[in-house]
Write an enzyme that holds these catalytic residues in place. Structure first.
Site, PDB file in Angstrom:
ATOM      1  N   CYS A 169      -0.757  12.628  16.366  1.00  0.00           N
ATOM      2  CA  CYS A 169      -1.194  12.837  17.530  1.00  0.00           C
ATOM      3  C   CYS A 169      -0.926  14.468  18.043  1.00  0.00           C
ATOM      4  O   CYS A 169      -1.979  15.156  18.544  1.00  0.00           O
ATOM      5  CB  CYS A 169      -0.712  12.059  18.723  1.00  0.00           C
ATOM      6  SG  CYS A 169       1.008  11.839  18.596  1.00  0.00           S
TER       7      CYS A 169
ATOM      8  N   GLN B 181       5.972  15.472  24.998  1.00  0.00           N
ATOM      9  CA  GLN B 181       5.247  14.311  24.562  1.00  0.00           C
ATOM     10  C   GLN B 181       5.299  13.096  25.223  1.00  0.00           C
ATOM     11  O   GLN B 181       6.491  12.763  25.684  1.00  0.00           O
ATOM     12  CB  GLN B 181       5.566  13.919  22.984  1.00  0.00           C
ATOM     13  CG  GLN B 181       4.932  15.242  22.229  1.00  0.00           C
ATOM     14  CD  GLN B 181       5.333  14.908  20.532  1.00  0.00           C
ATOM     15  OE1 GLN B 181       5.561  15.795  19.908  1.00  0.00           O
ATOM     16  NE2 GLN B 181       4.463  13.906  20.023  1.00  0.00           N
TER      17      GLN B 181
ATOM     18  N   HIS C 108      -0.026  14.518  25.755  1.00  0.00           N
ATOM     19  CA  HIS C 108       1.155  15.206  25.020  1.00  0.00           C
ATOM     20  C   HIS C 108       0.623  16.679  25.663  1.00  0.00           C
ATOM     21  O   HIS C 108      -0.514  17.006  25.676  1.00  0.00           O
ATOM     22  CB  HIS C 108       0.761  15.203  23.702  1.00  0.00           C
ATOM     23  CG  HIS C 108       1.412  14.039  23.099  1.00  0.00           C
ATOM     24  ND1 HIS C 108       2.096  13.135  23.596  1.00  0.00           N
ATOM     25  CD2 HIS C 108       1.299  13.717  21.681  1.00  0.00           C
ATOM     26  CE1 HIS C 108       2.634  12.027  22.781  1.00  0.00           C
ATOM     27  NE2 HIS C 108       1.974  12.396  21.681  1.00  0.00           N
TER      28      HIS C 108
END
Lengths: 346, 346
Positions: A130, A157, A250
């Site tokens: 990610c 995050q 994030h």
């Protein structure tokens, strides 16, 4: 996209699996038949998708017979056990785990960056981590315009990157905090690791377990995956990955050094404004910059706080935010499938 | 320390002022007489200190007559209006605001780093910005051992840095979130700025208002103050300052480039272990690293996640955490007063 495909989702009840199902529906991916696969434990349960109820089947090698696209998001061990079995039976596997990302036989793809790599697949395509995806979406246009020498990133995050149980843990800890009760920690930073620390009112400078060089696996993923996706082993990348008490989205504070001298901040911003998948939110007079709370549920990678370093003519700073479950996971997986369909690879 | 001093605290009811009073008591600073000074509005209210009740007086120029040490923490405008008046009347002012930090006539001091600068004072000593203090405490031993060329920092700053009302705002937003109610934002990122955004479940890439070069004042404070404290205008410093939903404790992800080649991570860690004011928490096999939740109420600057860059032989990464109201503000102010007393400057 007249063709209709048989799509299998492995891990449909997880944080990412749920979003994969939503993305398939929202983006009108041509799903002819949908198979929901999970462990023996979950088999028999039902899930609704696009107005229809599906019974979850056990994910066995045979379950992939007749499947065109298999979306895996049930952890690395499940992918290691079953992805090759699925591919052997003719399915194209799009794997959201880290199981095959650094395998030289497996393309690691973000369509805006290295779509052409899809052609080299041998039945499995890996979806990057990610935190890597949103960074390369924002930095590839910079690399193309000015060259890229060096990346130093510090991340902020969200807990959803650790799954549904981590989201629940943040909520429980937050409630306990509000009610003056004891805050219990059982999931973060890493469920399988020895110690657990509260995430509510805290930040955790550990995501995934540690490697021998002192970096965590999450940090090494950002370093190695970025080089692989950009096809540049000489690119210097360093990462510090930190969990913050945010549910989704994030954020990344990124310093880059470009090859070209004399690039202005306007030229740098222009390169981002014209980039696929990027939305520039960068108007400081109106306090406009990306924030995770407002990126949740959104497709683009948002970029702001663009400024030139005060000491280094080739240095720039930027702030990159994206929904880690969407562009960071489910959306990118579906975009890979869409790109393969468009490119005649499915 | 037999000498007893008349100490004035300006802004005693604020987040930092409260901690200043606690530190005076806890560290047994030789307070003979204590004067609590505030705006006309607060005058007449009472505050308890070391078992005694004090009536708050209005902070007028005349109120500083007979004061030996005046601790200011009531905002830049109060310091601008009254610090010189206090100094004129013979008080040594230790100012926790940004009013005089970059004034060449005013020493900007972190005792572990540049205690000798105290000798140059002209009645006012400036206490640096919270995020600067903890960084220079950790980086000065590195600079002394290996030289320092370049610092790139991304911060994770607690809401208490914005005062009592910001702490209350985080609690209210958190409660609203837990109860499914509307989250209201009126304080952060900057009370006096146009827009306000939630901090609960969010991070804000703005601390203080923006300057013309795209950096915020908070970022420019870290850049300029670090150079001034370290007496090195050639030092390259870059900062990205971010507010996170943490009550107390600032964290910093720091990349540094040292002058010396071939420094090992063991040598780097050793330099920190021997440094005044620093506690190294860096044992990744036992998941030991600094976290803000555990730094709250503690005096030291905690350092961990020490590792060598994978591409740059002179590059190192580290993670620095300290209580922003203590070492970042109140404690450093009292340590300045203690150092002056020891050095015969009071």
């Amino acid at each position: 996209m007249a063709k209709e495909l048989t799509v299998a989702v492995v891990g449909a009840t997880g944080a990412v699996g749920t979003k994969m199902m939503e993305q398939l529906a929202k983006r009108k991916f041509p799903v002819g038949k949908l198979k929901l696969l999970a462990s023996k434990r979950s088999a028999g349960n039902t899930l609704d998708f696009a107005g229809q109820t599906y019974t979850i089947e056990e994910a066995t090698p045979e379950a992939f017979e007749g499947v065109d696209v298999a979306l895996f998001s049930a952890g690395g061990s499940v992918s290691k056990a079953l992805a090759k079995e699925a591919a052997k039976r003719g399915a194209v596997v799009i794997d959201n785990t880290s199981a095959f990302r650094m395998d030289p036989e497996v393309p690691l793809v973000v369509p805006e960056v290295n779509r052409a790599d899809l052609k080299e697949h041998n039945g499995i395509i890996a979806n990057p981590n990610c935190s890597t995806i949103q960074m390369v979406v924002a930095l590839e246009p910079i690399r193309q315009a000015f060259g890229l020498k060096n990346i130093i990133v510090s991340t902020y995050q969200a807990v959803s990157g650790s799954g549904v149980s981590a989201i629940e843990e943040l909520h429980q800890q937050s409630l306990a905090w509000d009610e003056g009760k004891n805050v219990e920690a059982n999931i973060l930073p890493v469920k399988s690791d020895k110690k657990h620390f509260p995430i509510a009112r805290n930040v955790l400078p550990q995501i995934d377990v540690f490697t021998e060089n002192g970096f965590t696996y999450e940090e090494m993923k950002m370093i190695n995956e970025t080089k692989k996706i950009m096809h540049d082993d000489a690119l210097a990348v360093a990462a510090t990955c930190v969990r913050v008490p945010v549910v989704a989205g994030h954020s990344e504070s990124v310093f880059v050094e470009v090859d070209k001298a004399g690039v202005t901040v306007e030229e740098f911003r222009k390169a981002l404004e014209n980039a696929p998948g990027v939305v520039v939110q960068d108007d400081i007079t109106n306090q406009q910059y990306p924030m995770p709370l407002f990126a949740e549920g959104e497709d683009p990678t948002f970029v702001g706080r663009i400024r030139k370093d005060l000491a280094n003519d080739r240095g720039f700073h930027l702030w990159i935010v994206a929904d880690n479950l969407l562009k960071g996971a489910a959306l990118n997986s579906i975009q890979i499938a869409e790109a393969m369909l468009e490119d005649g690879l499915l």
